[in-house]
Design a protein around this motif. Structure first.
Motif: not given
Length: 76
Positions: A54-66
């Motif tokens: 719930n602390y991750l605003a968008s899965m796009q942020i994870f994609d960028e981090a990956w």
């Protein structure tokens, strides 16, 4: 094989103040005791985050981090 887990890399991105989205993600993941800390598998981490972060605003942020994680591993 990668030399470190995604979580290990992510922890190097933590920043307490004036954080960008990836740094805010890292700050949140730090407090997530169930995060798959040893995983290097995109699907496993992605599934976990979709269901639990719930602390991750968008899965796009994870994609960028990956993408940043993979680029950092190529440098090693």
């Amino acid at each position: 094989m990668r030399s470190r887990s995604f979580y290990q890399w992510l922890m190097t991105q933590r920043k307490p103040e004036n954080a960008n989205e990836v740094q805010e993600f890292a700050n949140g993941a730090f407090y997530d005791s169930a995060f798959p800390k040893q995983s290097q598998d995109f699907s496993e981490i992605s599934n976990y985050l979709e269901e639990n972060a719930n602390y991750l605003a968008s899965m796009q942020i994870f994609d960028e981090a990956w993408k940043e994680f993979l680029a950092s591993e190529e440098e090693l």
